[in-house]
Design a protein around this motif. Structure first.
Motif, short mmCIF file in Angstrom:
data_model
loop_
_atom_site.label_atom_id
_atom_site.label_comp_id
_atom_site.label_asym_id
_atom_site.label_seq_id
_atom_site.Cartn_x
_atom_site.Cartn_y
_atom_site.Cartn_z
N LEU A 107 31.79 74.97 63.38
CA LEU A 107 32.36 73.85 64.14
C LEU A 107 32.70 74.27 65.56
O LEU A 107 32.48 73.52 66.52
CB LEU A 107 33.63 73.33 63.45
N ASP A 252 37.96 69.10 60.82
CA ASP A 252 37.54 68.92 59.43
C ASP A 252 38.60 68.15 58.64
O ASP A 252 38.34 67.73 57.52
CB ASP A 252 37.32 70.30 58.79
N GLN A 273 34.13 66.27 60.69
CA GLN A 273 33.62 66.58 59.36
C GLN A 273 34.52 65.93 58.31
O GLN A 273 35.73 65.85 58.50
CB GLN A 273 33.63 68.10 59.11
N GLN A 276 35.07 69.31 54.76
CA GLN A 276 34.01 70.06 54.09
C GLN A 276 34.30 71.56 53.97
O GLN A 276 33.44 72.31 53.50
CB GLN A 276 32.69 69.87 54.85
N ILE B 115 26.37 70.08 59.09
CA ILE B 115 27.42 69.66 60.03
C ILE B 115 27.04 68.35 60.75
O ILE B 115 27.88 67.46 60.90
CB ILE B 115 27.72 70.79 61.05
N GLY B 118 27.40 65.54 58.31
CA GLY B 118 28.82 65.24 58.10
C GLY B 118 29.44 64.50 59.27
O GLY B 118 30.24 63.58 59.09
N HIS B 119 29.04 64.90 60.47
CA HIS B 119 29.51 64.25 61.70
C HIS B 119 29.14 62.76 61.68
O HIS B 119 29.97 61.89 61.93
CB HIS B 119 28.86 64.98 62.88
#
Lengths: 315, 315
Positions: A107, A252, A273, A276, B115, B118-119
């Motif tokens: 990230l 996240d 996110q 996760q 990622i 997920g974003h």
């Protein structure tokens, strides 16, 4: 068979099946349904660490001796009340630290190098017409880690490999850590351009990442949160990100997840996110095993594997 | 002033200004414009490493003694022809290795931990209704690095910090590297689930990542490319990704960039970047300095700082 394990919230099918087979599992009925006789026999409560275990929940479980919580932090469990009642609490630390640290680093790189922005830039065809602007870099970055527990230590090792200068803040200096310790969080934020939160949630860290701390990171600063949403002043963070007084964030976790403020989803200097951190198949399997082993240990009168300790640094 | 430096392709404004001030810069006019007298005086050709320097380009520069190329790889320069004509070639290695390695690791984590998926999952509001599926993990991953030069070595260090098992393939075993060396690329791909390409482009690596190599990574495998697009059989890669025979890919480079095949942009197991490896403000500044220092050294009859060597491992 009378169920000996109560369940609060959802857990994965495999953990449920194993525990149900061995001990019988009773899903906690809604409190408004009144007294449920089955609960009187439950000595163990299993929870996913997301739903809170409040005192009134404890009142419904008179025989309760153990709360087995999935996850690294048991901050949603009323620990003081458990202590007063002689109820033990276990979590599943360790087995998820490396995966959470991977995500934190991913990230951070995604935020600084604008990976999600670049991904959309290519997918939307913009690259045919122009070049994407240059981005920031991790070169020479000073990173402050909040909470040098297992996750924080695993992350620190990764940051060193990326040639960042690592320091940390926590309740206490760690004797075995070769990184600079800051007794004061705001001073650390002032000296760093990157702040990564890995501490547990709960009362002791609530609101710890204040407007002042985030402002100290500055317009070139990046904030990464893989800890808990309520350790941050979310509204202040949004304002600072919107006005460029904080450079970027990678998040996240959120204050009221799965609700994420629309203002955050609209920003292009933010990577988001859906919690996760430990959501890999292998970590969840290991966490499930650790929870089951704690429950097995309890019923076999063996020593619990991973009792929760009151450690600010967390897992 | 008669320009002493010719320029092929675009470079940043600052590099242009410095060189123009010191030596005079003449942009290469299109070949179809016929003979351009100004070129006869140019002993130096500056290029951004993207446009190719072909033999016919060399023919237009009779006084040429040095090609100064921005970037880690001078694979777009006709090196054999340069050697035959006594033209020296410099690149800008070293100063970008750590940034490229950061991006490679970030892309790997982004691909395995999904990622960008997920974003989008959070931004599109899907998290309100359901949980995102569990993802893969780097735990226990065996990563094969193609090209253990400066970038590959910087990346290997990062992979070790993430507790991956690192091995590498290149033309030769590196005496100072403590990782397993595979003399055969296909054997390495067979033994790994992750393959990261950091080698230079050019003839020696063209099409090296074949259908067989990618297939060997398998349905759980991940391929990361921060090298050059033409080292891969792009069409085979797309087919394998579409049919799940290759698990995921993270690509910073493409065969005909900035053109990216639509089939790639449609896949959700792919992370795409617009060639951002060294595209940080700090790396580009350092690359610019290094190029200018090489040109200065040439005109001052000093030893060149970073002549290109014919090293398969590359920068």
């Amino acid at each position: 068979m009378l169920a000996r394990v109560a369940l609060l919230g959802e857990i994965d099918a495999r953990t449920f099946a194993v525990l149900d087979d061995r001990y019988g599992v009773l899903r906690m009925p809604p409190a408004c349904d009144g007294i449920h006789r089955g609960l009187a026999a439950c000595q163990v409560l299993v929870t996913n660490g997301v739903e809170g275990v409040t005192e009134s929940e404890l009142d419904r479980l008179p025989a309760l001796k153990l709360i087995a919580s999935l996850g690294s932090s048991a901050d949603t469990v009323a620990l003081d009340a458990c202590r007063a009642r002689g109820i033990q609490v276990t979590n599943t630390p360790g087995v998820l630290a490396e995966d959470v640290a991977d995500l934190a680093l991913g990230l951070l790189i995604a935020a600084v190098r604008r990976i999600c922005v670049g991904h959309d830039f290519v997918r939307s065809g913009q690259w045919s017409n122009r070049r994407m602007p240059l981005t920031g870099s991790l070169r020479g970055a000073r990173v402050g880690i909040l909470g040098l527990g297992r996750i924080g230590s695993a992350l620190a090792r990764r940051c060193v490999a990326c040639e960042m200068e690592v320091s940390y803040h926590g309740r206490n200096r760690k004797a075995d850590a070769n990184y600079r310790f800051w007794p004061d969080l705001l001073s650390m934020a002032d000296a760093c351009t990157i702040l990564i939160a890995c501490c547990p949630g709960g009362e002791s860290t609530h609101g710890l990442i204040s407007r002042e701390v985030l402002s100290a990171l500055g317009p070139q600063g990046t904030f990464v949160n893989v800890a808990r949403g309520n350790i941050v002043d979310e509204q202040a963070m949004i304002e600072l990100l919107e006005t460029g007084r904080l450079g970027a964030a990678a998040l996240d976790v959120f204050e009221n997840e799965p609700h994420v403020p629309e203002a955050l989803t609209a920003l292009d200097n933010v990577v988001l996110q859906p919690h996760q951190g430990s959501a890999t198949a292998s970590a969840r399997h290991a966490m499930s095993n650790q929870l089951i082993e704690n429950v097995d240990a309890f019923f076999a009168n063996r020593r619990l594997l991973t009792p929760v300790t009151d450690d600010f640094e967390g897992d």
